[in-house]
Design a protein around this motif. Structure first.
Motif, PDB file in Angstrom:
ATOM      1  N   LYS A  58      49.552  28.282 -18.984  1.00  0.00           N
ATOM      2  CA  LYS A  58      50.141  27.568 -20.129  1.00  0.00           C
ATOM      3  C   LYS A  58      49.161  27.461 -21.293  1.00  0.00           C
ATOM      4  O   LYS A  58      49.551  27.531 -22.448  1.00  0.00           O
ATOM      5  N   ALA A  59      47.884  27.237 -20.972  1.00  0.00           N
ATOM      6  CA  ALA A  59      46.878  27.066 -22.023  1.00  0.00           C
ATOM      7  C   ALA A  59      45.485  27.217 -21.435  1.00  0.00           C
ATOM      8  O   ALA A  59      45.293  27.105 -20.226  1.00  0.00           O
ATOM      9  N   THR A  60      44.528  27.465 -22.327  1.00  0.00           N
ATOM     10  CA  THR A  60      43.116  27.537 -21.943  1.00  0.00           C
ATOM     11  C   THR A  60      42.316  26.718 -22.936  1.00  0.00           C
ATOM     12  O   THR A  60      42.544  26.789 -24.144  1.00  0.00           O
ATOM     13  N   LEU A  61      41.386  25.926 -22.421  1.00  0.00           N
ATOM     14  CA  LEU A  61      40.433  25.204 -23.256  1.00  0.00           C
ATOM     15  C   LEU A  61      39.111  25.957 -23.197  1.00  0.00           C
ATOM     16  O   LEU A  61      38.569  26.164 -22.113  1.00  0.00           O
ATOM     17  N   LEU A  62      38.626  26.378 -24.337  1.00  0.00           N
ATOM     18  CA  LEU A  62      37.362  27.107 -24.427  1.00  0.00           C
ATOM     19  C   LEU A  62      36.380  26.243 -25.200  1.00  0.00           C
ATOM     20  O   LEU A  62      36.620  25.916 -26.363  1.00  0.00           O
ATOM     21  N   MET A  63      35.294  25.851 -24.534  1.00  0.00           N
ATOM     22  CA  MET A  63      34.278  25.032 -25.188  1.00  0.00           C
ATOM     23  C   MET A  63      33.016  25.853 -25.412  1.00  0.00           C
ATOM     24  O   MET A  63      32.489  26.452 -24.478  1.00  0.00           O
ATOM     25  N   PHE A  64      32.549  25.867 -26.645  1.00  0.00           N
ATOM     26  CA  PHE A  64      31.279  26.492 -26.971  1.00  0.00           C
ATOM     27  C   PHE A  64      30.217  25.397 -26.950  1.00  0.00           C
ATOM     28  O   PHE A  64      30.381  24.343 -27.558  1.00  0.00           O
TER      29      PHE A  64
END
Length: 146
Positions: A58-64
């Protein structure tokens, strides 16, 4: 009134306005307009030692993040909790300490920076700094994450 006093009061007013503006916008983020996608092969992120090869259903959280980011551990824990609560959500982290190519490509000027991606990897929302409560959840709801 003294000219020095007027200049000092003027500078103080400018500083207060600048600080209030920064505090208001920091951690709120914005919707991303356009068709920019994240390429997982170029990102080269791993999760639990395995390379990440696909996005969340459904979704992806990408944290830099960076090694020296003081706010990143807290944001990491909060995003990992969201992932745990929602089985259709994937959370991945990319350390850009030694990846200036990624920082330049995505115009990362502060850490943490969080992207909310759709199931195809399109960047839907971008947030710089520590997220305000409920901001990410609101964006995830728009992508059907319940």
């Amino acid at each position: 009134m003294n000219t020095t006093l007027l200049i000092t009061l003027g500078l103080l007013l400018v500083a207060v306005i600048a600080g209030a503006t920064y505090k208001f916008f920091h951690g709120r983020g914005h919707k991303v307009v356009g068709n920019e996608y994240v390429d997982l092969t170029k990102l080269r992120a791993d999760k639990n030692g395995d390379p990440v090869l696909e996005f969340g259903s459904k979704a992806t959280l990408l944290m830099f993040s960076t090694k020296y980011c003081g706010q990143c551990p807290g944001v990491r824990r909060a995003l990992a909790k969201l992932e745990h609560r929602h089985g259709t959500l994937l959370f991945i982290e990319a350390d850009i300490t030694d990846r200036l190519d990624l920082a330049a490509h995505f115009n990362i000027t502060q850490t943490p920076t969080v992207f909310v991606l759709d199931p195809q990897g399109k960047i839907r929302y971008r947030l710089g700094g520590t997220p305000k409560p409920g901001v990410i959840e609101t964006e995830l709801t728009k992508l059907g994450v319940k």
